[in-house]
Design an enzyme around this catalytic site. Structure first.
Site, PDB file in Angstrom:
ATOM      1  CE1 TYR A   1     -28.623  33.165  14.938  1.00 49.64           C
ATOM      2  CE2 TYR A   1     -28.175  35.513  15.067  1.00 49.64           C
ATOM      3  CZ  TYR A   1     -27.814  34.248  14.664  1.00 49.64           C
ATOM      4  OH  TYR A   1     -26.638  34.089  13.980  1.00 49.64           O
TER       5      TYR A   1
ATOM      6  CG  HIS B   1     -24.702  31.354  13.317  1.00 45.86           C
ATOM      7  ND1 HIS B   1     -25.848  31.977  12.902  1.00 45.86           N
ATOM      8  CD2 HIS B   1     -24.399  30.456  12.362  1.00 45.86           C
ATOM      9  CE1 HIS B   1     -26.236  31.473  11.734  1.00 45.86           C
ATOM     10  NE2 HIS B   1     -25.364  30.550  11.397  1.00 45.86           N
TER      11      HIS B   1
ATOM     12  CG  ASP C   1     -25.162  27.912   9.264  1.00 46.18           C
ATOM     13  OD1 ASP C   1     -25.734  26.898   8.824  1.00 46.18           O
ATOM     14  OD2 ASP C   1     -25.701  29.028   9.299  1.00 46.18           O
TER      15      ASP C   1
ATOM     16  CB  CYS D   1     -23.920  39.278   7.085  1.00 46.61           C
ATOM     17  SG  CYS D   1     -24.133  38.679   8.749  1.00 46.61           S
TER      18      CYS D   1
END
Ligand code: ADP
Ligand code: SF4
Length: 700
Positions: A171, A174, A267, A31
């Site tokens: 994906y 997370h 992470d 991001c």
């Protein structure tokens, strides 16, 4: 210079399914607070990474369905053909430098409130969402929802291929995407073929992978981003159990296994809480399960650590988000044998913080990040300045050091004067606090760069007065004299001095950093700053044997650390080292041996035993020298100074990233005619459609 042969392995091409990465430097999706909201800025930033040598450059998460709308965050999206233009431009920029472009398709499922689209969030179960504790529940996906979701994913993958992406990432990481929600037992209590056994919980992920491969796998790499461990013990996925079994079940399906730990806070741990390469122990098993290439992240900034991770058989590709933000040219510098020029990430998560606040990310180490397009700032190159012009910089904290580095790079004759015996200002002092040693990289990188240049003179132990500044006869002067912590308690919550704070038993962070300590054993730290300072001082003093209490008017301890993903870890650390935490508490007065506090929850006053009180509230700019010079120039306009600026904390106390940015900006602006009424950057413009009102009123 040529590259050191011991790094050759980092420059070996790697086949990822039908495509080939030119080297082992993989900028994983990250991001950045720009995305679809500031697309030109995002494209400029990604292109710069490719120019700097990252062999694969990915988008941030890209949502592909209106029910997975990532707003208010500035991510990318690919909902229809209208999104192809800016994402296609990003591919072109990345390809210009021979790198591969990757896209991370995402649906945030029950984690996204759909603030813009107003669609009902979906996920494996009917459940409330955690996002901001919003009063919104997600609907359990029925078979039709699952079919729609799969169709949209496939459609987006085909679009991605058609506009030029070389790699599509499926994906499940997370704890923030539909496949990861289906995989987690705690989120998925379905009784159909998508719930229950691991095989069932993995079904949707497998379907996405198979369908994407079938649709585009002949020309485009289809890879996964997958969290193998959620770092919550048996309550979540563990690499030794289901994490490993899941990899085994899908072993040969993806073209690349990009593996990590979840959630994002785990992470992207900061350097205060985890060292470089800390994810290796969780992901080391993956290469034994598959013949496909493997990658992970772990804030790798050292090429030796990168080589070692490949040679030890942990990974084939070095994944990096933050190291590529701090230095987009890291790969090129390794290739050109210029290791001393690498600007290493300090692991502070300021970049994450700004993204979390919905703004273009900024970086403590790299002041040009997010400014590549809108200000035209290149991370390595600067326009030449006038060699004969003399730039004086007073103060060598992060603002002064960066101003000196950048002005020297432009070719100016630079003098840097520092009152103390060491360079680095607050960075030198603060990097001695527990867990902050990596922050010294802000100083060390800049000193290295400055010392390598013949056009910089450094004077230590030189506290300059206004007369001395005038005598030096510089054309341009930057005052970077920093700031001082206030002792009186003035800050966010208190706007008058706290009675008793002028006593000797009241200290500030500056006192602590200078080596002063409270007498007695009981210390009260009053935190109205809400970032790291009060907490690291609490940790320091607790480690030295003091009985420490941290009181804050906020409902949370170090509340701003939510943005850097550290709030939870910070709070646990303080609890572990025995610090007593008092949120919802204001300081009313201090006297010898005790403080009077106000418990804001129960609206009552509380006497608290304290031999020493440390005030962490706000800072005052040290701008006396600047003000004297303003006066001197007014009195004598022909004194020779053409530019006088205050920069960094001396201008407005802030975070280190701001000081570095303002120092850089000072040097960039030298010689330019700047009208403060002008917008200081290029703006993104939306296309406004004509005749909207006519169209919408036509049917009424
Ligand atoms: P910033 O974060 O804005 O860079 P710092 O507080 O880290 O600010 O650094 C300010 C530096 O300026 C300190 O190292 C301090 O010793 C130095 N300094 C303050 N006043 C003077 C002065 N009159 N002459 C030279 N150096 C000064
Ligand atoms: Fe690294 Fe901090 Fe820059 Fe983020 S802001 S890339 S963590 S130095």
């Amino acid at each position: 210079m040529a590259r050191d042969p011991r790094y050759d392995i980092l420059f070996e091409p790697l086949k990822i399914g039908p495509v080939t990465a030119p080297n082992r430097f993989y900028q994983v999706p990250h991001c950045n607070g720009m995305g679809r909201v500031y697309p030109n800025a995002m494209i400029g930033m990604r292109g710069t990474k490719a120019e700097g040598g990252w062999g694969v450059v990915c988008t941030e998460q890209c949502d592909f369905l209106a029910s997975g709308d990532a707003s208010p965050y500035a991510e990318t999206n690919m909902w229809d053909s209208g999104d192809e233009v800016y994402l296609g431009r990003m591919c072109e920029e990345v390809h210009r430098y021979g790198s591969l472009a990757g896209i991370e398709l995402v649906h945030n499922g029950h984690d996204t409130p759909n603030l813009y689209s107003r669609e009902i969030p979906i996920g494996p179960m009917d459940r409330p969402m955690n996002w901001s504790m919003a009063p919104i529940q997600a609907r359990a996906m029925d078979k039709e929802d699952i079919r729609t979701y799969r169709r949209a994913h496939k459609q987006a993958a085909i679009r991605a291929r058609d506009i030029g992406f070389d790699m599509v990432i499926v994906y499940a990481g997370h704890d923030g995407t539909v496949p990861s929600h289906f995989l987690a037992r705690r989120h998925n209590q379905r009784t159909d073929e998508y719930g229950g056994s691991l095989e069932n919980r993995l079904r949707l992920f497998r379907e996405l992978l198979e369908e994407t491969k079938e649709a585009i796998g002949d020309t485009t790499a289809v890879t996964v981003r997958f969290a193998v461990d959620e770092m919550m013990g048996p309550d979540g996925l563990e690499w030794q159990n289901e994490g490993k079994e899941a990899v085994e079940m899908l072993a040969e399906l993806p073209d690349l296994w990009d593996v990590n730990v979840a959630d994002w806070a785990n992470d992207s741990k900061t350097s205060r809480f985890a060292p470089e390469g800390y994810q290796e122990e969780y992901v080391a098993f993956v290469k034994k399960m598959t013949t496909k290439p493997v990658s992970t992240v772990g804030r790798y900034t050292s090429p030796d650590a990168m080589v070692s991770a490949i040679k030890r058989g942990i990974v084939d590709l070095i994944g990096a988000a933050r190291p590529s933000i701090a230095d987009p040219f890291l790969p090129r510098k390794v290739e050109e044998g210029r290791l001393e020029d690498i600007r290493e990430c300090i692991g502070c998560n300021v970049c994450v913080g700004w993204t979390q606040m919905g703004a273009p990310a900024r970086c403590t180490q790299n002041p040009t990040f997010s400014e590549e397009w809108r200000k035209g700032w290149h991370p390595e190159n600067m326009p030449a300045g006038e060699k004969d012009e003399h730039v004086l910089i007073v103060g060598s904290g992060p603002a002064g050091l960066e101003a000196a580095r950048a002005a020297a790079l432009r070719g100016f004759r630079v003098t840097l004067a520092e009152a103390g015996e060491e360079l680095g200002g607050r960075v030198t002092r603060e990097s001695k606090l527990p867990g902050l040693s990596a922050w010294a990289r802000v100083r060390d990188y800049r000193i290295g760069q400055i010392q390598a240049r013949p056009n910089v003179e450094i004077y230590l132990s030189s506290r300059l007065t206004a007369d001395q500044v005038l005598e030096l006869g510089a054309d341009h002067v930057a005052i970077a004299t920093g700031a001082t912590w206030r002792r009186d308690g003035y800050g966010r919550h208190l706007d008058t001095a706290v009675p008793g704070t002028d006593g000797a038993h009241v200290l500030t962070p500056d006192d602590i950093l200078a080596g002063k300590r409270p007498t007695g054993s009981k210390v009260l730290i009053f935190d109205d700053d809400h970032y790291y300072m009060a907490s690291v001082i609490a940790e320091l003093l607790s480690g030295e044997g003091y009985e420490v209490t941290l009181a804050t008017p906020s409902t949370k301890i170090a509340a701003w650390m939510e943005h850097t993903l550290e709030q939870g870890a910070n709070q646990s650390r303080l609890a572990e080292v025995g610090v007593t935490l008092m949120p919802n508490t204001t300081l009313l007065s201090v006297e010898s041996g005790q403080a009077l506090l106000r418990d804001n929850l129960h609206r009552r006053e509380v006497e608290h035993a304290a031999d020493g009180v440390i005030m962490v509230t706000s800072r005052r700019p040290e701008d006396g020298l600047y003000q004297e010079l303003v006066q001197a120039i007014e009195d004598k306009p022909d004194c020779g100074i053409r530019t006088l600026r205050r920069i960094g904390d001396c201008d407005a106390p802030g975070i280190i990233a701001t000081a570095v940015y303002e120092g850089h900006r000072f040097a960039r602006d030298l010689g330019a005619e700047i009208d403060p009424c002008d917008v200081p950057f290029q703006r993104e413009r939306h296309v406004i459609e004509a005749g909207q009102r006519e169209a919408s009123s036509a049917g009424s």
